[in-house]
Scaffold this motif. Structure first.
Motif, mmCIF file in Angstrom:
data_model
loop_
_atom_site.group_PDB
_atom_site.id
_atom_site.type_symbol
_atom_site.label_atom_id
_atom_site.label_comp_id
_atom_site.label_asym_id
_atom_site.label_seq_id
_atom_site.Cartn_x
_atom_site.Cartn_y
_atom_site.Cartn_z
ATOM 1 N N TYR A 54 -13.596 5.710 2.981
ATOM 2 C CA TYR A 54 -13.035 6.254 4.231
ATOM 3 C C TYR A 54 -13.067 5.203 5.333
ATOM 4 C CZ TYR A 54 -13.249 8.458 8.810
ATOM 5 O OH TYR A 54 -13.049 8.760 10.129
ATOM 6 N N HIS A 55 -14.209 4.569 5.535
ATOM 7 C CA HIS A 55 -14.323 3.586 6.616
ATOM 8 C C HIS A 55 -13.423 2.376 6.360
ATOM 9 C CE1 HIS A 55 -17.334 5.210 9.318
ATOM 10 N NE2 HIS A 55 -18.059 5.583 8.298
ATOM 11 N N TRP A 56 -13.247 2.012 5.101
ATOM 12 C CA TRP A 56 -12.425 0.840 4.813
ATOM 13 C C TRP A 56 -10.937 1.126 4.995
ATOM 14 C CZ3 TRP A 56 -13.517 -4.148 4.268
ATOM 15 C CH2 TRP A 56 -12.510 -4.986 3.777
ATOM 16 N N ASN A 57 -10.503 2.318 4.604
ATOM 17 C CA ASN A 57 -9.072 2.634 4.614
ATOM 18 C C ASN A 57 -8.583 3.252 5.922
ATOM 19 O OD1 ASN A 57 -8.694 1.693 2.009
ATOM 20 N ND2 ASN A 57 -9.070 3.693 1.078
ATOM 21 N N GLU A 58 -9.485 3.763 6.757
ATOM 22 C CA GLU A 58 -9.074 4.469 7.965
ATOM 23 C C GLU A 58 -8.573 3.489 9.019
ATOM 24 O OE1 GLU A 58 -8.783 6.635 11.488
ATOM 25 O OE2 GLU A 58 -10.190 4.969 11.250
ATOM 26 N N PHE A 59 -7.437 3.783 9.624
ATOM 27 C CA PHE A 59 -6.852 2.898 10.625
ATOM 28 C C PHE A 59 -6.620 3.571 11.975
ATOM 29 C CE2 PHE A 59 -3.131 5.118 9.114
ATOM 30 C CZ PHE A 59 -2.314 5.214 10.232
ATOM 31 N N PHE A 60 -6.548 4.905 11.995
ATOM 32 C CA PHE A 60 -6.167 5.589 13.231
ATOM 33 C C PHE A 60 -7.224 5.437 14.320
ATOM 34 C CE2 PHE A 60 -5.911 9.401 15.941
ATOM 35 C CZ PHE A 60 -4.621 9.245 16.427
ATOM 36 N N GLN B 239 -7.467 -2.394 8.477
ATOM 37 C CA GLN B 239 -6.378 -1.456 8.228
ATOM 38 C C GLN B 239 -5.504 -1.274 9.467
ATOM 39 O OE1 GLN B 239 -5.616 -0.473 5.328
ATOM 40 N NE2 GLN B 239 -7.450 -1.213 4.293
ATOM 41 N N THR B 240 -6.111 -1.259 10.646
ATOM 42 C CA THR B 240 -5.331 -1.161 11.873
ATOM 43 C C THR B 240 -4.530 -2.435 12.096
ATOM 44 O OG1 THR B 240 -7.069 0.246 12.804
ATOM 45 C CG2 THR B 240 -5.448 -0.653 14.329
ATOM 46 N N ILE C 19 -4.061 -6.587 -0.508
ATOM 47 C CA ILE C 19 -5.260 -7.185 0.092
ATOM 48 C C ILE C 19 -6.257 -6.099 0.490
ATOM 49 C CG2 ILE C 19 -6.105 -8.451 2.113
ATOM 50 C CD1 ILE C 19 -3.610 -10.149 1.987
ATOM 51 N N ALA C 20 -5.752 -4.988 1.017
ATOM 52 C CA ALA C 20 -6.633 -3.913 1.451
ATOM 53 C C ALA C 20 -7.319 -3.220 0.281
ATOM 54 C CB ALA C 20 -5.844 -2.893 2.266
ATOM 55 N N MET C 21 -6.703 -3.238 -0.902
ATOM 56 C CA MET C 21 -7.285 -2.564 -2.058
ATOM 57 C C MET C 21 -8.366 -3.377 -2.743
ATOM 58 S SD MET C 21 -4.169 -0.674 -4.066
ATOM 59 C CE MET C 21 -3.305 -2.222 -4.367
ATOM 60 N N VAL C 22 -8.293 -4.700 -2.645
ATOM 61 C CA VAL C 22 -9.175 -5.566 -3.436
ATOM 62 C C VAL C 22 -10.656 -5.293 -3.199
ATOM 63 C CG1 VAL C 22 -9.901 -7.963 -3.762
ATOM 64 C CG2 VAL C 22 -7.472 -7.382 -3.768
ATOM 65 N N PRO C 23 -11.152 -5.218 -1.951
ATOM 66 C CA PRO C 23 -12.596 -5.004 -1.767
ATOM 67 C C PRO C 23 -13.118 -3.739 -2.436
ATOM 68 C CG PRO C 23 -11.591 -5.723 0.283
ATOM 69 C CD PRO C 23 -10.475 -5.423 -0.660
ATOM 70 N N MET C 24 -12.396 -2.623 -2.314
ATOM 71 C CA MET C 24 -12.852 -1.389 -2.943
ATOM 72 C C MET C 24 -12.788 -1.469 -4.465
ATOM 73 S SD MET C 24 -13.973 0.817 -0.765
ATOM 74 C CE MET C 24 -14.731 -0.588 0.050
ATOM 75 N N LEU C 25 -11.791 -2.192 -4.989
ATOM 76 C CA LEU C 25 -11.701 -2.374 -6.435
ATOM 77 C C LEU C 25 -12.859 -3.213 -6.958
ATOM 78 C CD1 LEU C 25 -7.865 -3.033 -6.884
ATOM 79 C CD2 LEU C 25 -9.125 -0.935 -7.374
ATOM 80 N N VAL C 26 -13.376 -4.095 -6.120
ATOM 81 C CA VAL C 26 -14.516 -4.915 -6.530
ATOM 82 C C VAL C 26 -15.804 -4.108 -6.481
ATOM 83 C CG1 VAL C 26 -15.907 -6.930 -5.907
ATOM 84 C CG2 VAL C 26 -13.415 -7.070 -5.842
ATOM 85 N N VAL C 27 -15.951 -3.246 -5.478
ATOM 86 C CA VAL C 27 -17.187 -2.482 -5.306
ATOM 87 C C VAL C 27 -17.285 -1.331 -6.305
ATOM 88 C CG1 VAL C 27 -18.437 -0.967 -3.703
ATOM 89 C CG2 VAL C 27 -17.420 -3.101 -2.885
ATOM 90 N N TYR C 28 -16.177 -0.703 -6.619
ATOM 91 C CA TYR C 28 -16.203 0.518 -7.425
ATOM 92 C C TYR C 28 -16.888 0.356 -8.776
ATOM 93 C CZ TYR C 28 -14.628 4.707 -9.840
ATOM 94 O OH TYR C 28 -14.589 5.863 -10.551
ATOM 95 N N PRO C 29 -16.648 -0.717 -9.556
ATOM 96 C CA PRO C 29 -17.310 -0.815 -10.867
ATOM 97 C C PRO C 29 -18.830 -0.794 -10.800
ATOM 98 C CG PRO C 29 -15.497 -2.366 -10.735
ATOM 99 C CD PRO C 29 -15.680 -1.812 -9.364
ATOM 100 N N PHE C 30 -19.399 -1.279 -9.698
ATOM 101 C CA PHE C 30 -20.858 -1.282 -9.580
ATOM 102 C C PHE C 30 -21.420 0.121 -9.368
ATOM 103 C CE2 PHE C 30 -19.532 -5.551 -8.329
ATOM 104 C CZ PHE C 30 -20.368 -6.326 -9.114
ATOM 105 N N LEU C 31 -20.602 1.042 -8.827
ATOM 106 C CA LEU C 31 -21.044 2.421 -8.620
ATOM 107 C C LEU C 31 -20.590 3.350 -9.737
ATOM 108 C CD1 LEU C 31 -20.357 2.795 -4.785
ATOM 109 C CD2 LEU C 31 -22.524 2.298 -5.916
#
Length: 295
Positions: free
Chosen positions: A208-214, A229-230, A268-280
């Motif tokens: 949520y914090h990574w993708n939220e832009f409003f 994101q903003t 570019i916005a997707m890469v960080p979450m794609l890197v973190v997700y496998p660890f969780l």
């Protein structure tokens, strides 16, 4: 035990594998397509010719984004927001969920607070009261406005509360017999037994914090305070009208389009979450609870 597989069971296994592969491809294809569009040339992307592989090759969109010094600044702000926001939200969420999970004889106001939480989840005061509240606390144009603006996700509180309620009561009783207090029971019994749900909630909050832009668009007054994101939401290809352009600017505009640039932003916005997700991911498949009570 060796089990002989019938024709029906083998057919089911084959169909199951095929279905899983199709589901996997349906999830991976949008990511691959976005990458292909972002590195294709302008004409092919605008004509919709890109399908399964890039046509032409151009890194101009990435150069356009990374070449801007505000990109790295916004990237760092998003990292700060995600880390601080996840830590704060997890702390507040766990501290709210734990007393609400206790029996009513231990927390007499439990049902009252539950009704308040449910009401706040279904109804909110609106955008203007929320903005005025942030303004009154003098948080406008600061990182804490992004962290505290949505710091208490009530759905996650209810999710963790229900998980705490389903833990074996024998654990709590054994801890009380051993002389543990509420804080010791929470941090030494409940939290170690709740790693799967805590990891899942932490992932929800960080995404949520990574993708939220409003919030960044409303609460930040200057572009140098924008999260990633903003920042990428504000990026557009502006072609000056009625002004002369240099040869380098004409070349860049001939190679760059909104379609390729937007694809580069999304990727570019997707890469960080794609890197973190496998660890969780391992916590989602490790079981509902960690630990058991011996009888």
């Amino acid at each position: 035990m060796v089990r002989n597989k019938t024709l029906g069971s083998r057919t089911f296994d084959t169909a199951n594998v095929v279905l899983q592969v199709l589901l996997l491809l349906s999830c991976l294809y949008p990511l691959w397509y976005t990458l292909c569009v972002s590195i294709s040339n302008k004409s092919a992307a605008n004509a919709g010719l890109v399908t399964f592989y890039p046509i032409g090759f151009s890194l101009t969109p990435y150069k356009e984004i990374i070449g801007d010094k505000l990109f790295f600044n916004s990237f760092w702000i998003s990292i700060q927001r995600t880390v601080l926001g996840t830590i704060f939200s997890m702390l507040v969420t766990v501290l709210m969920a734990y007393p609400l999970a206790r029996p009513r004889r231990e927390f007499k106001m439990r049902n009252t607070f539950m009704w308040i939480l449910v009401f706040c989840m279904l109804f909110n005061g609106g955008l203007i009261p929320w903005y005025l509240t942030i303004q009154q606390y003098h948080l406008i144009n600061s990182i804490w406005a992004l962290v505290l603006g949505g710091g208490v996700p009530i759905f996650n509180v209810i999710l963790i509360m229900n998980f705490f309620r389903n833990l074996p009561k024998d654990l709590n009783e054994a801890a009380i017999v051993d002389g543990a207090g509420p804080w010791s029971i929470l941090f030494r019994v409940y939290i170690p037994c709740s790693v799967p749900v805590l990891a899942a909630v932490a992932l929800f909050i960080s995404v949520y914090h990574w993708n939220e832009f409003f919030n960044g668009l409303v609460l930040m007054n200057t572009s140098d305070k924008y999260p990633l994101q903003t920042y990428i939401q504000q990026l557009v290809v502006n072609i000056p009208v009625g002004t002369s352009l240099t040869p380098e600017q004409y070349k860049k505009l001939s190679e760059l389009s909104n379609r390729t640039l937007n694809s580069a932003k999304v990727f570019i916005a997707m890469v960080p979450m794609l890197v973190v997700y496998p660890f969780l991911q391992k916590y989602f498949v490790s079981g509902i609870t960690l630990g058991a009570v011996k009888e």
